[in-house]
Design a protein around this motif. Structure first.
Motif, short mmCIF file in Angstrom:
data_model
loop_
_atom_site.label_atom_id
_atom_site.label_comp_id
_atom_site.label_asym_id
_atom_site.label_seq_id
_atom_site.Cartn_x
_atom_site.Cartn_y
_atom_site.Cartn_z
N ILE A 65 13.88 -8.02 8.92
CA ILE A 65 13.00 -9.16 8.68
C ILE A 65 13.86 -10.41 8.58
N TYR A 66 13.28 -11.56 8.91
CA TYR A 66 14.04 -12.81 8.99
C TYR A 66 13.50 -13.83 7.99
N PHE A 67 14.39 -14.74 7.59
CA PHE A 67 14.05 -15.72 6.56
C PHE A 67 14.35 -17.13 7.06
N ASP A 68 13.65 -18.10 6.44
CA ASP A 68 13.94 -19.50 6.70
C ASP A 68 15.20 -19.89 5.93
N THR A 69 15.74 -21.06 6.22
CA THR A 69 16.95 -21.55 5.57
C THR A 69 16.76 -21.59 4.06
N ASP A 70 17.73 -21.02 3.34
CA ASP A 70 17.76 -21.01 1.87
C ASP A 70 16.52 -20.32 1.25
N GLN A 71 15.85 -19.48 1.98
CA GLN A 71 14.64 -18.82 1.48
C GLN A 71 14.83 -17.32 1.38
N TYR A 72 14.02 -16.69 0.52
CA TYR A 72 14.01 -15.24 0.40
C TYR A 72 12.59 -14.71 0.18
N ASN A 73 11.61 -15.55 0.51
CA ASN A 73 10.22 -15.12 0.36
C ASN A 73 9.79 -14.25 1.54
N ILE A 74 8.86 -13.33 1.27
CA ILE A 74 8.35 -12.41 2.29
C ILE A 74 7.08 -13.01 2.87
N ASP A 75 7.15 -13.44 4.14
CA ASP A 75 5.97 -14.04 4.78
C ASP A 75 5.09 -12.95 5.39
N PRO A 76 3.91 -13.29 5.91
CA PRO A 76 2.99 -12.27 6.45
C PRO A 76 3.60 -11.41 7.57
N GLU A 77 4.43 -11.99 8.42
CA GLU A 77 5.07 -11.21 9.48
C GLU A 77 6.04 -10.18 8.88
N ASP A 78 6.78 -10.61 7.85
CA ASP A 78 7.70 -9.70 7.16
C ASP A 78 6.91 -8.59 6.45
N GLN A 79 5.77 -8.95 5.86
CA GLN A 79 4.94 -7.96 5.18
C GLN A 79 4.49 -6.86 6.14
N ALA A 80 4.11 -7.25 7.34
CA ALA A 80 3.68 -6.26 8.34
C ALA A 80 4.84 -5.32 8.70
N ALA A 81 6.03 -5.88 8.88
CA ALA A 81 7.20 -5.05 9.21
C ALA A 81 7.52 -4.10 8.05
N LEU A 82 7.47 -4.61 6.83
CA LEU A 82 7.77 -3.77 5.67
C LEU A 82 6.70 -2.70 5.46
N ARG A 83 5.45 -3.00 5.77
CA ARG A 83 4.39 -1.96 5.70
C ARG A 83 4.69 -0.83 6.68
N GLN A 84 5.13 -1.17 7.87
CA GLN A 84 5.49 -0.16 8.86
C GLN A 84 6.69 0.66 8.37
N GLN A 85 7.67 0.02 7.76
CA GLN A 85 8.81 0.74 7.20
C GLN A 85 8.36 1.68 6.08
N ALA A 86 7.46 1.20 5.22
CA ALA A 86 6.96 2.03 4.11
C ALA A 86 6.21 3.25 4.64
N GLN A 87 5.42 3.07 5.69
CA GLN A 87 4.71 4.22 6.28
C GLN A 87 5.70 5.25 6.79
N TYR A 88 6.75 4.81 7.44
CA TYR A 88 7.78 5.73 7.94
C TYR A 88 8.42 6.46 6.76
N MET A 89 8.77 5.73 5.73
CA MET A 89 9.43 6.34 4.57
C MET A 89 8.50 7.30 3.82
N GLN A 90 7.20 7.04 3.84
CA GLN A 90 6.26 7.97 3.23
C GLN A 90 6.14 9.24 4.06
N ALA A 120 17.64 -9.11 0.06
CA ALA A 120 17.56 -7.64 0.03
C ALA A 120 16.65 -7.18 -1.10
N THR A 121 16.75 -7.82 -2.26
CA THR A 121 15.92 -7.44 -3.40
C THR A 121 14.45 -7.74 -3.14
#
Length: 169
Positions: A65-90, A120-121
């Protein structure tokens, strides 16, 4: 010649003629080749399920997942990628993962290490909120030490501001 020598010669000639073989009139058919039947499951082709290679193939680029400059917030596109990762891990409940935080080359080493850790956190916390056990997830920050794009331009910096999920085998 004496009778004994003649008898030995005749016996030898008879013995040798008994050993000679005539060619058969018809050749036998060639031996049949049989394919052994496999005793277990068919051999595995492709990456081993639950491995880093299988994860990367299944994610099709969404292991990062990618971030804007000096940012660490999870945007909607990142949320979709992380949901897919969570499904794999489940699906593969016995795998563990490390989430690597990265930054671009701008800023001090200390600042970028701290920013990489926050990225990362943030990704780890989102995966935990989706039901992944925190015991299965580690984080590490590389700051600006492991760039994926070498260059000092906006496009390179954007590719280097990332969090990458890596499956541990």
């Amino acid at each position: 010649m004496n009778k004994t020598a003649i008898a030995v010669t005749l016996a030898s000639a008879l013995a040798l003629s008994a050993c000679s073989k005539k060619a058969p009139e018809e050749l036998p058919p060639p031996p049949q080749t049989t394919t052994p039947t496999p005793s277990g499951p068919p051999p595995q082709t492709g990456p081993i399920p639950g491995s880093q290679a299988h994860f990367a193939q299944a994610m099709q680029g969404r292991d990062t997942i990618y971030f804007d400059t000096d940012q660490y917030n999870i945007d909607p596109e990142d949320q979709a990628a992380l949901r897919q990762q969570a499904q794999y891990m489940q699906q593969y409940a016995d795998i563990r993962a490390t989430i690597e935080g990265h930054a671009d080359e701008r800023g001090t080493r200390e600042y970028n290490l701290a920013l990489g850790e926050r990225r990362a956190t943030a990704a780890r916390n989102y995966l935990v909120s989706l039901g992944i056990s925190p015991d299965r997830l580690n984080t590490v920050s590389y700051g600006k030490e492991r760039p994926i794009a070498l260059g000092s331009d906006q496009a390179s910096w954007a590719r280097n501001r990332r969090a990458v999920t890596v499956i541990l085998n």
